[in-house]
Design a protein around this motif. Sequence first.
Motif, PDB file in Angstrom:
ATOM      1  N   PRO A  42       0.810  -1.220   0.000  1.00  0.00           N
ATOM      2  CA  PRO A  42       0.000   0.000   0.000  1.00  0.00           C
ATOM      3  C   PRO A  42       0.844   1.271   0.000  1.00  0.00           C
ATOM      4  O   PRO A  42       1.955   1.310   0.537  1.00  0.00           O
ATOM      5  CB  PRO A  42      -0.766  -0.112   1.317  1.00  0.00           C
ATOM      6  CG  PRO A  42       0.214  -0.787   2.232  1.00  0.00           C
ATOM      7  CD  PRO A  42       1.039  -1.713   1.368  1.00  0.00           C
ATOM      8  N   ALA A  43       0.310   2.317  -0.607  1.00  0.00           N
ATOM      9  CA  ALA A  43       0.851   3.650  -0.422  1.00  0.00           C
ATOM     10  C   ALA A  43       0.159   4.254   0.798  1.00  0.00           C
ATOM     11  O   ALA A  43      -0.998   3.957   1.072  1.00  0.00           O
ATOM     12  CB  ALA A  43       0.581   4.503  -1.657  1.00  0.00           C
ATOM     13  N   VAL A  44       0.883   5.086   1.527  1.00  0.00           N
ATOM     14  CA  VAL A  44       0.314   5.761   2.692  1.00  0.00           C
ATOM     15  C   VAL A  44       0.581   7.248   2.565  1.00  0.00           C
ATOM     16  O   VAL A  44       1.734   7.670   2.430  1.00  0.00           O
ATOM     17  CB  VAL A  44       0.920   5.246   4.012  1.00  0.00           C
ATOM     18  CG1 VAL A  44       0.365   6.023   5.196  1.00  0.00           C
ATOM     19  CG2 VAL A  44       0.660   3.759   4.186  1.00  0.00           C
ATOM     20  N   ALA A  45      -0.487   8.044   2.560  1.00  0.00           N
ATOM     21  CA  ALA A  45      -0.333   9.494   2.571  1.00  0.00           C
ATOM     22  C   ALA A  45       0.218   9.888   3.937  1.00  0.00           C
ATOM     23  O   ALA A  45      -0.404   9.626   4.961  1.00  0.00           O
ATOM     24  CB  ALA A  45      -1.670  10.171   2.307  1.00  0.00           C
ATOM     25  N   PHE A  46       1.385  10.536   3.952  1.00  0.00           N
ATOM     26  CA  PHE A  46       2.116  10.705   5.203  1.00  0.00           C
ATOM     27  C   PHE A  46       2.490  12.160   5.436  1.00  0.00           C
ATOM     28  O   PHE A  46       3.135  12.796   4.605  1.00  0.00           O
ATOM     29  CB  PHE A  46       3.399   9.867   5.148  1.00  0.00           C
ATOM     30  CG  PHE A  46       4.190   9.838   6.422  1.00  0.00           C
ATOM     31  CD1 PHE A  46       3.718   9.147   7.532  1.00  0.00           C
ATOM     32  CD2 PHE A  46       5.399  10.495   6.505  1.00  0.00           C
ATOM     33  CE1 PHE A  46       4.451   9.122   8.715  1.00  0.00           C
ATOM     34  CE2 PHE A  46       6.148  10.464   7.677  1.00  0.00           C
ATOM     35  CZ  PHE A  46       5.663   9.773   8.779  1.00  0.00           C
ATOM     36  N   SER A  47       2.070  12.681   6.583  1.00  0.00           N
ATOM     37  CA  SER A  47       2.428  14.041   6.956  1.00  0.00           C
ATOM     38  C   SER A  47       3.428  14.073   8.110  1.00  0.00           C
ATOM     39  O   SER A  47       4.055  15.096   8.364  1.00  0.00           O
ATOM     40  CB  SER A  47       1.174  14.809   7.375  1.00  0.00           C
ATOM     41  OG  SER A  47       0.639  14.263   8.568  1.00  0.00           O
ATOM     42  N   ARG A 136       0.342   6.935  -7.787  1.00  0.00           N
ATOM     43  CA  ARG A 136       0.044   6.269  -9.059  1.00  0.00           C
ATOM     44  C   ARG A 136       1.294   6.144  -9.917  1.00  0.00           C
ATOM     45  O   ARG A 136       1.567   5.099 -10.511  1.00  0.00           O
ATOM     46  CB  ARG A 136      -1.031   7.048  -9.823  1.00  0.00           C
ATOM     47  CG  ARG A 136      -1.474   6.384 -11.137  1.00  0.00           C
ATOM     48  CD  ARG A 136      -1.974   7.403 -12.130  1.00  0.00           C
ATOM     49  NE  ARG A 136      -0.915   8.305 -12.539  1.00  0.00           N
ATOM     50  CZ  ARG A 136      -1.093   9.362 -13.320  1.00  0.00           C
ATOM     51  NH1 ARG A 136      -2.303   9.675 -13.742  1.00  0.00           N
ATOM     52  NH2 ARG A 136      -0.081  10.133 -13.663  1.00  0.00           N
ATOM     53  N   GLU A 137       2.075   7.208  -9.989  1.00  0.00           N
ATOM     54  CA  GLU A 137       3.290   7.193 -10.807  1.00  0.00           C
ATOM     55  C   GLU A 137       4.317   6.211 -10.272  1.00  0.00           C
ATOM     56  O   GLU A 137       5.206   5.761 -11.012  1.00  0.00           O
ATOM     57  CB  GLU A 137       3.887   8.596 -10.869  1.00  0.00           C
ATOM     58  CG  GLU A 137       3.033   9.577 -11.683  1.00  0.00           C
ATOM     59  CD  GLU A 137       3.585  10.988 -11.647  1.00  0.00           C
ATOM     60  OE1 GLU A 137       4.409  11.275 -10.739  1.00  0.00           O
ATOM     61  OE2 GLU A 137       3.192  11.792 -12.507  1.00  0.00           O
ATOM     62  N   SER A 138       4.212   5.867  -8.996  1.00  0.00           N
ATOM     63  CA  SER A 138       5.126   4.898  -8.385  1.00  0.00           C
ATOM     64  C   SER A 138       4.588   3.473  -8.473  1.00  0.00           C
ATOM     65  O   SER A 138       5.191   2.550  -7.922  1.00  0.00           O
ATOM     66  CB  SER A 138       5.383   5.267  -6.923  1.00  0.00           C
ATOM     67  OG  SER A 138       6.017   6.531  -6.826  1.00  0.00           O
ATOM     68  N   GLY A 139       3.454   3.294  -9.141  1.00  0.00           N
ATOM     69  CA  GLY A 139       2.932   1.959  -9.384  1.00  0.00           C
ATOM     70  C   GLY A 139       1.938   1.434  -8.377  1.00  0.00           C
ATOM     71  O   GLY A 139       1.578   0.253  -8.414  1.00  0.00           O
ATOM     72  N   TYR A 140       1.455   2.279  -7.479  1.00  0.00           N
ATOM     73  CA  TYR A 140       0.494   1.832  -6.466  1.00  0.00           C
ATOM     74  C   TYR A 140      -0.931   2.018  -6.975  1.00  0.00           C
ATOM     75  O   TYR A 140      -1.232   3.000  -7.642  1.00  0.00           O
ATOM     76  CB  TYR A 140       0.692   2.601  -5.164  1.00  0.00           C
ATOM     77  CG  TYR A 140       1.959   2.198  -4.438  1.00  0.00           C
ATOM     78  CD1 TYR A 140       1.947   1.189  -3.489  1.00  0.00           C
ATOM     79  CD2 TYR A 140       3.170   2.823  -4.733  1.00  0.00           C
ATOM     80  CE1 TYR A 140       3.108   0.819  -2.828  1.00  0.00           C
ATOM     81  CE2 TYR A 140       4.341   2.451  -4.084  1.00  0.00           C
ATOM     82  CZ  TYR A 140       4.298   1.444  -3.134  1.00  0.00           C
ATOM     83  OH  TYR A 140       5.456   1.066  -2.500  1.00  0.00           O
ATOM     84  N   ARG A 141      -1.791   1.088  -6.629  1.00  0.00           N
ATOM     85  CA  ARG A 141      -3.187   1.188  -7.058  1.00  0.00           C
ATOM     86  C   ARG A 141      -4.131   1.569  -5.930  1.00  0.00           C
ATOM     87  O   ARG A 141      -5.325   1.779  -6.160  1.00  0.00           O
ATOM     88  CB  ARG A 141      -3.653  -0.132  -7.678  1.00  0.00           C
ATOM     89  CG  ARG A 141      -3.700  -1.334  -6.736  1.00  0.00           C
ATOM     90  CD  ARG A 141      -4.157  -2.572  -7.508  1.00  0.00           C
ATOM     91  NE  ARG A 141      -4.247  -3.761  -6.669  1.00  0.00           N
ATOM     92  CZ  ARG A 141      -5.324  -4.095  -5.968  1.00  0.00           C
ATOM     93  NH1 ARG A 141      -6.395  -3.320  -6.005  1.00  0.00           N
ATOM     94  NH2 ARG A 141      -5.351  -5.195  -5.238  1.00  0.00           N
ATOM     95  N   ALA A 142      -3.618   1.650  -4.711  1.00  0.00           N
ATOM     96  CA  ALA A 142      -4.448   2.068  -3.573  1.00  0.00           C
ATOM     97  C   ALA A 142      -3.586   2.862  -2.605  1.00  0.00           C
ATOM     98  O   ALA A 142      -2.388   2.598  -2.454  1.00  0.00           O
ATOM     99  CB  ALA A 142      -5.058   0.864  -2.871  1.00  0.00           C
ATOM    100  N   ILE A 143      -4.207   3.835  -1.953  1.00  0.00           N
ATOM    101  CA  ILE A 143      -3.490   4.667  -0.991  1.00  0.00           C
ATOM    102  C   ILE A 143      -4.320   4.799   0.275  1.00  0.00           C
ATOM    103  O   ILE A 143      -5.538   4.964   0.229  1.00  0.00           O
ATOM    104  CB  ILE A 143      -3.174   6.059  -1.593  1.00  0.00           C
ATOM    105  CG1 ILE A 143      -2.365   6.901  -0.604  1.00  0.00           C
ATOM    106  CG2 ILE A 143      -4.446   6.787  -2.028  1.00  0.00           C
ATOM    107  CD1 ILE A 143      -1.751   8.147  -1.249  1.00  0.00           C
ATOM    108  N   LEU A 144      -3.652   4.677   1.405  1.00  0.00           N
ATOM    109  CA  LEU A 144      -4.303   4.800   2.705  1.00  0.00           C
ATOM    110  C   LEU A 144      -4.146   6.227   3.215  1.00  0.00           C
ATOM    111  O   LEU A 144      -3.040   6.778   3.205  1.00  0.00           O
ATOM    112  CB  LEU A 144      -3.688   3.829   3.713  1.00  0.00           C
ATOM    113  CG  LEU A 144      -4.261   2.405   3.779  1.00  0.00           C
ATOM    114  CD1 LEU A 144      -4.136   1.702   2.433  1.00  0.00           C
ATOM    115  CD2 LEU A 144      -3.555   1.603   4.864  1.00  0.00           C
TER     116      LEU A 144
END
Length: 297
Positions: A42-47, A136-144
Amino acid sequence: FMAVRQICTPEVREIGMEEAAEAISLSLIKSVEHYTSDLDGPAVAFSGGLDSALIAQVCGDRVKGVRLFTVGLEGVAELEDAERMAGEMGLPIKIVAHKEEDVESTLCRAVWASEKSDPLNVSIAIPILWTAKSARESGYRAILYGQGGDEIFGGYNRYLTVYRNLGAEALRRALCTDAANLHQEGFDRDEKLSSSVGVEARFPYGDYGLIEFALSLPVSLRISSVDDPLRKRVLRKAAERLGVPRDSLEGRKRAIQYSTGVNRVLKRLARSEGTTPRAYIQRLCHVMSKPDSPTII
Protein backbone atom coordinates in the motif's frame (compact mmCIF):
# COMPACT_ATOMS: atom_id res chain seq x y z
CA PHE A 1 -34.19 3.13 1.00
CA MET A 2 -33.31 1.38 4.24
CA ALA A 3 -30.30 2.43 6.32
CA VAL A 4 -28.10 -0.56 7.11
CA ARG A 5 -25.80 1.15 9.59
CA GLN A 6 -26.04 4.54 11.19
CA ILE A 7 -23.68 6.65 13.29
CA CYS A 8 -25.48 7.77 16.43
CA THR A 9 -24.58 9.01 19.91
CA PRO A 10 -23.94 5.86 21.98
CA GLU A 11 -24.06 5.50 25.72
CA VAL A 12 -20.83 6.38 27.47
CA ARG A 13 -18.68 3.33 28.09
CA GLU A 14 -17.10 2.86 31.53
CA ILE A 15 -13.50 2.17 30.62
CA GLY A 16 -10.02 3.31 31.59
CA MET A 17 -7.30 4.81 29.41
CA GLU A 18 -5.11 1.70 29.14
CA GLU A 19 -7.97 -0.63 28.27
CA ALA A 20 -9.35 1.81 25.71
CA ALA A 21 -5.93 2.32 24.11
CA GLU A 22 -5.43 -1.43 23.81
CA ALA A 23 -8.83 -1.85 22.15
CA ILE A 24 -8.10 0.98 19.71
CA SER A 25 -4.71 -0.53 18.87
CA LEU A 26 -6.27 -3.88 18.03
CA SER A 27 -9.09 -2.26 16.06
CA LEU A 28 -6.67 -0.20 13.98
CA ILE A 29 -4.51 -3.23 13.26
CA LYS A 30 -7.59 -5.13 12.13
CA SER A 31 -8.74 -2.20 9.97
CA VAL A 32 -5.35 -1.75 8.29
CA GLU A 33 -5.04 -5.47 7.62
CA HIS A 34 -8.50 -5.45 6.07
CA TYR A 35 -7.75 -2.48 3.82
CA THR A 36 -4.42 -3.93 2.65
CA SER A 37 -5.27 -7.63 2.37
CA ASP A 38 -5.67 -7.53 -1.43
CA LEU A 39 -2.59 -5.39 -2.10
CA ASP A 40 0.99 -6.29 -2.95
CA GLY A 41 1.88 -3.12 -1.09
CA PRO A 42 0.00 0.00 0.00
CA ALA A 43 0.85 3.65 -0.42
CA VAL A 44 0.31 5.76 2.69
CA ALA A 45 -0.33 9.49 2.57
CA PHE A 46 2.12 10.71 5.20
CA SER A 47 2.43 14.04 6.96
CA GLY A 48 4.37 12.93 10.01
CA GLY A 49 1.43 13.82 12.24
CA LEU A 50 -0.20 11.41 14.65
CA ASP A 51 -2.97 10.03 12.42
CA SER A 52 -0.87 9.21 9.38
CA ALA A 53 2.12 8.10 11.48
CA LEU A 54 -0.06 5.57 13.28
CA ILE A 55 -1.34 4.13 9.98
CA ALA A 56 2.23 4.04 8.65
CA GLN A 57 3.52 2.31 11.80
CA VAL A 58 0.87 -0.41 11.64
CA CYS A 59 1.53 -0.93 7.93
CA GLY A 60 5.29 -1.00 8.41
CA ASP A 61 5.03 -3.65 11.13
CA ARG A 62 2.53 -5.92 9.37
CA VAL A 63 2.38 -5.24 5.62
CA LYS A 64 5.00 -5.75 2.92
CA GLY A 65 5.75 -3.21 0.21
CA VAL A 66 4.51 -0.13 2.04
CA ARG A 67 5.77 3.28 0.93
CA LEU A 68 5.02 6.71 2.35
CA PHE A 69 4.15 9.71 0.18
CA THR A 70 4.53 13.34 1.24
CA VAL A 71 3.89 16.49 -0.81
CA GLY A 72 4.20 20.20 -0.21
CA LEU A 73 5.52 23.46 -1.55
CA GLU A 74 9.28 23.91 -1.80
CA GLY A 75 10.77 25.10 1.47
CA VAL A 76 8.01 24.08 3.89
CA ALA A 77 9.43 22.59 7.07
CA GLU A 78 6.99 19.69 7.07
CA LEU A 79 8.79 18.00 4.16
CA GLU A 80 11.97 17.64 6.19
CA ASP A 81 9.96 16.64 9.26
CA ALA A 82 8.21 13.87 7.33
CA GLU A 83 11.49 12.58 5.91
CA ARG A 84 13.07 12.48 9.36
CA MET A 85 10.05 10.74 10.83
CA ALA A 86 10.01 8.12 8.08
CA GLY A 87 13.69 7.48 8.80
CA GLU A 88 12.94 6.90 12.48
CA MET A 89 10.22 4.44 11.48
CA GLY A 90 12.49 2.68 9.00
CA LEU A 91 10.03 3.14 6.14
CA PRO A 92 10.70 4.25 2.54
CA ILE A 93 9.27 7.62 1.60
CA LYS A 94 8.81 9.61 -1.58
CA ILE A 95 8.76 13.36 -1.11
CA VAL A 96 7.60 15.66 -3.89
CA ALA A 97 8.30 19.38 -3.49
CA HIS A 98 6.03 21.43 -5.74
CA LYS A 99 6.54 24.94 -7.05
CA GLU A 100 4.10 27.74 -6.36
CA GLU A 101 2.92 27.76 -9.98
CA ASP A 102 1.80 24.15 -9.52
CA VAL A 103 -0.99 25.40 -7.25
CA GLU A 104 -2.49 27.46 -10.05
CA SER A 105 -1.99 24.77 -12.68
CA THR A 106 -3.65 22.10 -10.50
CA LEU A 107 -6.44 24.23 -9.09
CA CYS A 108 -9.14 23.71 -11.71
CA ARG A 109 -8.48 20.00 -12.02
CA ALA A 110 -8.90 19.73 -8.23
CA VAL A 111 -12.23 21.57 -8.48
CA TRP A 112 -13.48 19.39 -11.35
CA ALA A 113 -12.41 16.14 -9.67
CA SER A 114 -13.68 16.94 -6.16
CA GLU A 115 -16.80 18.83 -7.28
CA LYS A 116 -16.11 21.38 -4.54
CA SER A 117 -15.02 24.94 -5.25
CA ASP A 118 -14.89 26.66 -1.85
CA PRO A 119 -11.38 27.81 -0.83
CA LEU A 120 -11.06 25.43 2.13
CA ASN A 121 -11.84 22.32 0.11
CA VAL A 122 -9.70 23.47 -2.82
CA SER A 123 -6.67 24.06 -0.58
CA ILE A 124 -7.12 20.52 0.77
CA ALA A 125 -7.91 18.96 -2.62
CA ILE A 126 -4.74 20.16 -4.33
CA PRO A 127 -2.26 18.32 -2.04
CA ILE A 128 -4.54 15.25 -1.99
CA LEU A 129 -4.42 15.21 -5.78
CA TRP A 130 -0.64 15.63 -5.76
CA THR A 131 -0.26 12.76 -3.29
CA ALA A 132 -2.50 10.38 -5.25
CA LYS A 133 -0.70 11.25 -8.49
CA SER A 134 2.68 10.54 -6.87
CA ALA A 135 1.44 7.15 -5.65
CA ARG A 136 0.04 6.27 -9.06
CA GLU A 137 3.29 7.19 -10.81
CA SER A 138 5.13 4.90 -8.38
CA GLY A 139 2.93 1.96 -9.38
CA TYR A 140 0.49 1.83 -6.47
CA ARG A 141 -3.19 1.19 -7.06
CA ALA A 142 -4.45 2.07 -3.57
CA ILE A 143 -3.49 4.67 -0.99
CA LEU A 144 -4.30 4.80 2.71
CA TYR A 145 -5.27 8.15 4.21
CA GLY A 146 -5.36 9.18 7.87
CA GLN A 147 -8.57 11.17 7.55
CA GLY A 148 -11.12 10.62 10.30
CA GLY A 149 -8.87 10.56 13.34
CA ASP A 150 -9.58 14.18 14.27
CA GLU A 151 -13.34 13.78 14.04
CA ILE A 152 -13.73 10.63 16.12
CA PHE A 153 -10.98 11.33 18.67
CA GLY A 154 -11.43 15.10 19.09
CA GLY A 155 -8.39 16.52 17.36
CA TYR A 156 -9.62 19.88 16.16
CA ASN A 157 -9.02 22.98 18.24
CA ARG A 158 -12.64 24.06 17.71
CA TYR A 159 -13.76 21.19 19.94
CA LEU A 160 -12.22 23.03 22.90
CA THR A 161 -14.61 25.92 22.31
CA VAL A 162 -17.58 23.56 22.40
CA TYR A 163 -16.24 21.87 25.53
CA ARG A 164 -15.54 25.16 27.29
CA ASN A 165 -18.80 26.90 26.41
CA LEU A 166 -21.32 24.06 26.28
CA GLY A 167 -19.89 21.16 28.26
CA ALA A 168 -18.98 17.51 27.75
CA GLU A 169 -22.36 16.29 26.50
CA ALA A 170 -22.48 18.94 23.78
CA LEU A 171 -18.96 17.97 22.77
CA ARG A 172 -19.99 14.32 22.50
CA ARG A 173 -22.87 15.28 20.23
CA ALA A 174 -20.58 17.44 18.08
CA LEU A 175 -18.11 14.56 17.67
CA CYS A 176 -20.90 12.18 16.71
CA THR A 177 -22.28 14.64 14.17
CA ASP A 178 -18.85 15.11 12.62
CA ALA A 179 -18.30 11.34 12.51
CA ALA A 180 -21.66 10.86 10.80
CA ASN A 181 -20.68 13.45 8.20
CA LEU A 182 -17.19 12.06 7.56
CA HIS A 183 -17.98 10.52 4.20
CA GLN A 184 -19.91 13.47 2.86
CA GLU A 185 -17.45 16.08 4.13
CA GLY A 186 -14.13 14.35 3.49
CA PHE A 187 -14.03 10.76 2.30
CA ASP A 188 -16.19 11.44 -0.75
CA ARG A 189 -13.96 14.32 -1.86
CA ASP A 190 -10.74 12.36 -1.40
CA GLU A 191 -12.16 9.29 -3.14
CA LYS A 192 -13.06 11.39 -6.18
CA LEU A 193 -9.64 13.06 -6.25
CA SER A 194 -7.74 9.80 -5.95
CA SER A 195 -9.82 7.89 -8.47
CA SER A 196 -9.39 10.74 -10.96
CA VAL A 197 -5.74 9.70 -11.27
CA GLY A 198 -6.38 5.96 -11.10
CA VAL A 199 -5.76 5.29 -7.41
CA GLU A 200 -8.24 3.88 -4.91
CA ALA A 201 -8.57 5.79 -1.62
CA ARG A 202 -8.92 3.78 1.59
CA PHE A 203 -9.60 5.10 5.09
CA PRO A 204 -8.66 2.88 8.07
CA TYR A 205 -10.16 5.38 10.55
CA GLY A 206 -13.46 4.99 8.71
CA ASP A 207 -13.94 1.45 10.01
CA TYR A 208 -17.43 1.30 11.50
CA GLY A 209 -16.40 -0.70 14.57
CA LEU A 210 -13.58 1.72 15.37
CA ILE A 211 -15.86 4.75 15.00
CA GLU A 212 -18.57 3.16 17.14
CA PHE A 213 -16.08 2.34 19.88
CA ALA A 214 -14.40 5.76 19.81
CA LEU A 215 -17.70 7.59 20.08
CA SER A 216 -18.64 5.57 23.15
CA LEU A 217 -15.57 6.70 25.09
CA PRO A 218 -15.77 9.31 27.84
CA VAL A 219 -14.83 12.75 26.60
CA SER A 220 -12.00 12.86 29.15
CA LEU A 221 -10.16 10.04 27.34
CA ARG A 222 -10.12 12.07 24.16
CA ILE A 223 -9.78 15.63 25.49
CA SER A 224 -8.36 15.93 28.99
CA SER A 225 -9.58 19.46 29.72
CA VAL A 226 -11.06 22.56 28.10
CA ASP A 227 -7.49 23.80 27.58
CA ASP A 228 -5.95 20.54 26.32
CA PRO A 229 -3.22 21.59 23.83
CA LEU A 230 -2.86 18.16 22.18
CA ARG A 231 -6.24 16.37 22.41
CA LYS A 232 -6.77 12.84 20.97
CA ARG A 233 -5.25 11.53 24.21
CA VAL A 234 -6.40 7.92 23.90
CA LEU A 235 -5.23 7.72 20.29
CA ARG A 236 -1.82 9.01 21.37
CA LYS A 237 -1.72 6.30 24.02
CA ALA A 238 -2.58 3.67 21.39
CA ALA A 239 0.15 5.05 19.13
CA GLU A 240 2.65 4.84 21.99
CA ARG A 241 1.75 1.18 22.49
CA LEU A 242 2.32 0.50 18.80
CA GLY A 243 5.74 2.18 18.69
CA VAL A 244 5.04 5.45 16.91
CA PRO A 245 7.98 7.89 17.34
CA ARG A 246 7.59 10.36 20.18
CA ASP A 247 7.68 13.43 17.93
CA SER A 248 4.39 12.32 16.38
CA LEU A 249 2.93 11.49 19.77
CA GLU A 250 3.62 14.89 21.25
CA GLY A 251 3.72 17.19 18.24
CA ARG A 252 1.00 19.54 17.08
CA LYS A 253 0.30 18.96 13.40
CA ARG A 254 -1.03 21.70 11.18
CA ALA A 255 -3.89 20.90 8.82
CA ILE A 256 -2.88 19.79 5.33
CA GLN A 257 -3.82 23.08 3.66
CA TYR A 258 -1.39 24.90 5.96
CA SER A 259 1.38 22.33 6.35
CA THR A 260 1.80 21.97 2.58
CA GLY A 261 1.79 25.73 2.01
CA VAL A 262 -1.12 25.55 -0.47
CA ASN A 263 -3.45 27.82 1.50
CA ARG A 264 -0.78 30.53 1.70
CA VAL A 265 -0.11 30.43 -2.05
CA LEU A 266 -3.81 30.41 -2.90
CA LYS A 267 -4.32 33.57 -0.84
CA ARG A 268 -1.29 35.22 -2.47
CA LEU A 269 -2.55 34.42 -5.97
CA ALA A 270 -5.90 35.97 -5.12
CA ARG A 271 -4.28 39.09 -3.64
CA SER A 272 -2.15 39.52 -6.76
CA GLU A 273 -5.38 39.94 -8.72
CA GLY A 274 -6.99 42.14 -6.10
CA THR A 275 -9.68 39.66 -5.18
CA THR A 276 -10.64 36.98 -2.66
CA PRO A 277 -9.65 33.29 -2.89
CA ARG A 278 -13.29 32.36 -3.58
CA ALA A 279 -13.63 34.85 -6.41
CA TYR A 280 -10.22 33.89 -7.79
CA ILE A 281 -11.16 30.21 -7.92
CA GLN A 282 -14.48 30.94 -9.59
CA ARG A 283 -12.90 33.20 -12.18
CA LEU A 284 -10.07 30.84 -13.03
CA CYS A 285 -12.28 27.77 -13.32
CA HIS A 286 -14.86 29.67 -15.35
CA VAL A 287 -12.22 30.76 -17.84
CA MET A 288 -10.64 27.32 -18.14
CA SER A 289 -12.62 24.55 -19.78
CA LYS A 290 -13.14 21.16 -18.18
CA PRO A 291 -9.98 18.99 -18.52
CA ASP A 292 -10.18 16.53 -21.41
CA SER A 293 -8.72 13.67 -19.41
CA PRO A 294 -9.09 13.44 -15.62
CA THR A 295 -6.23 10.95 -15.43
CA ILE A 296 -3.53 13.37 -16.59
CA ILE A 297 -2.22 16.16 -14.40
